[in-house]
Design a protein around this motif. Structure first.
Motif, PDB file in Angstrom:
ATOM      1  N   ASP A  17     -34.102  -0.137  39.025  1.00  0.00           N
ATOM      2  CA  ASP A  17     -34.763  -1.013  39.989  1.00  0.00           C
ATOM      3  C   ASP A  17     -33.908  -1.137  41.240  1.00  0.00           C
ATOM      4  OD1 ASP A  17     -36.955  -2.017  38.184  1.00  0.00           O
ATOM      5  OD2 ASP A  17     -35.215  -2.714  37.051  1.00  0.00           O
ATOM      6  N   GLN A  18     -34.552  -1.396  42.362  1.00  0.00           N
ATOM      7  CA  GLN A  18     -33.824  -1.680  43.591  1.00  0.00           C
ATOM      8  C   GLN A  18     -33.499  -3.169  43.634  1.00  0.00           C
ATOM      9  OE1 GLN A  18     -35.531  -0.151  47.207  1.00  0.00           O
ATOM     10  NE2 GLN A  18     -36.138   1.757  46.224  1.00  0.00           N
ATOM     11  N   TRP A  19     -32.343  -3.498  44.180  1.00  0.00           N
ATOM     12  CA  TRP A  19     -31.902  -4.886  44.216  1.00  0.00           C
ATOM     13  C   TRP A  19     -32.921  -5.785  44.916  1.00  0.00           C
ATOM     14  CZ3 TRP A  19     -26.071  -6.156  44.964  1.00  0.00           C
ATOM     15  CH2 TRP A  19     -25.322  -5.518  43.975  1.00  0.00           C
ATOM     16  N   GLY A  20     -33.498  -5.323  46.014  1.00  0.00           N
ATOM     17  CA  GLY A  20     -34.468  -6.145  46.741  1.00  0.00           C
ATOM     18  C   GLY A  20     -35.669  -6.477  45.886  1.00  0.00           C
ATOM     19  N   ASN A  26     -24.507 -14.367  50.777  1.00  0.00           N
ATOM     20  CA  ASN A  26     -23.872 -13.123  51.199  1.00  0.00           C
ATOM     21  C   ASN A  26     -24.815 -11.923  51.178  1.00  0.00           C
ATOM     22  OD1 ASN A  26     -21.114 -14.024  51.719  1.00  0.00           O
ATOM     23  ND2 ASN A  26     -21.120 -14.543  49.544  1.00  0.00           N
ATOM     24  N   TRP A  27     -26.083 -12.173  50.898  1.00  0.00           N
ATOM     25  CA  TRP A  27     -27.069 -11.087  50.881  1.00  0.00           C
ATOM     26  C   TRP A  27     -27.254 -10.548  52.289  1.00  0.00           C
ATOM     27  CZ3 TRP A  27     -29.679  -8.388  47.244  1.00  0.00           C
ATOM     28  CH2 TRP A  27     -30.741  -7.596  47.690  1.00  0.00           C
ATOM     29  N   ASP A  28     -27.319  -9.243  52.404  1.00  0.00           N
ATOM     30  CA  ASP A  28     -27.646  -8.626  53.692  1.00  0.00           C
ATOM     31  C   ASP A  28     -28.501  -7.390  53.441  1.00  0.00           C
ATOM     32  OD1 ASP A  28     -26.015  -6.100  53.617  1.00  0.00           O
ATOM     33  OD2 ASP A  28     -24.328  -7.501  53.587  1.00  0.00           O
ATOM     34  N   GLY A  29     -29.053  -6.865  54.493  1.00  0.00           N
ATOM     35  CA  GLY A  29     -29.992  -5.746  54.404  1.00  0.00           C
ATOM     36  C   GLY A  29     -29.431  -4.516  53.721  1.00  0.00           C
ATOM     37  N   MET A  65     -36.169 -13.938  52.685  1.00  0.00           N
ATOM     38  CA  MET A  65     -35.963 -14.041  51.264  1.00  0.00           C
ATOM     39  C   MET A  65     -35.064 -15.237  50.931  1.00  0.00           C
ATOM     40  SD  MET A  65     -34.865 -11.165  48.487  1.00  0.00           S
ATOM     41  CE  MET A  65     -33.657 -10.408  49.509  1.00  0.00           C
ATOM     42  N   LYS A  66     -34.046 -15.450  51.732  1.00  0.00           N
ATOM     43  CA  LYS A  66     -33.147 -16.586  51.486  1.00  0.00           C
ATOM     44  C   LYS A  66     -33.918 -17.903  51.517  1.00  0.00           C
ATOM     45  CE  LYS A  66     -29.001 -14.315  53.244  1.00  0.00           C
ATOM     46  NZ  LYS A  66     -27.900 -14.347  54.210  1.00  0.00           N
TER      47      LYS A  66
END
Length: 159
Positions: free
Chosen positions: A114-117, A92-95, A1-2
């Protein structure tokens, strides 16, 4: 995604450079689809990206009107102002963030969940959609659009 965020930023910068060869009239000319003009669409892309990230961070949304940013220079400056906050969030995004919940008021006054992803992928797809519109408008003007090719941009992560 990044990788897709970095791709979108690269392509957006390419479009800004492409736009340097246009007159203000061409940038603001009323067009079918999108946000109605090349410049307003670029403004919208930066606005929507930053606004969604702000919502995920629990911060206020951007509420400025395009009329205050109706030159290429002003849109680029606004994007440059927004970008560090967006880049920091993406870096700083992580699973563990994937399934966090965003509750927001929908256009009809209901509460959207909604989910963040999902939101992050919407932001990516939103820009790609509008870049396609810019490409069509470029061809209608008889100009070669910016390449949408992801391959060859050096974005692949190496281990």
């Amino acid at each position: 995604m990044k990788m897709f965020f970095h791709y979108n930023w690269m392509v957006r910068e390419d479009w800004y450079r492409w736009c340097e060869g246009l007159t203000d009239e061409e940038l603001l000319q009323r067009r079918t689809g999108g946000q109605g003009s090349i410049l307003k669409t670029l403004f919208h892309i930066a606005d929507v990206e930053w606004s969604w990230i702000r919502l995920l961070e629990g911060k206020d949304d951007f509420q400025e009107d395009f009329e205050g940013y109706n030159t290429l220079r002003k849109v680029r400056e606004l994007d440059a102002k927004f970008r560090p906050e967006v880049e920091s969030f993406i870096a700083n995004w992580d699973g563990s963030m994937e399934h966090r919940i965003l509750k927001s008021e929908g256009r009809d006054g209901t509460i959207d969940i909604d989910q963040w992803g999902e939101v992050m992928r919407h932001v990516i797809a939103h820009e790609i959609h509008h870049i396609g519109q810019l490409s069509i408008w470029a061809r209608e003007m008889g100009k070669e659009p910016v390449s949408a090719n992801l391959v060859g941009r050096g974005l692949a992560e190496t281990k």
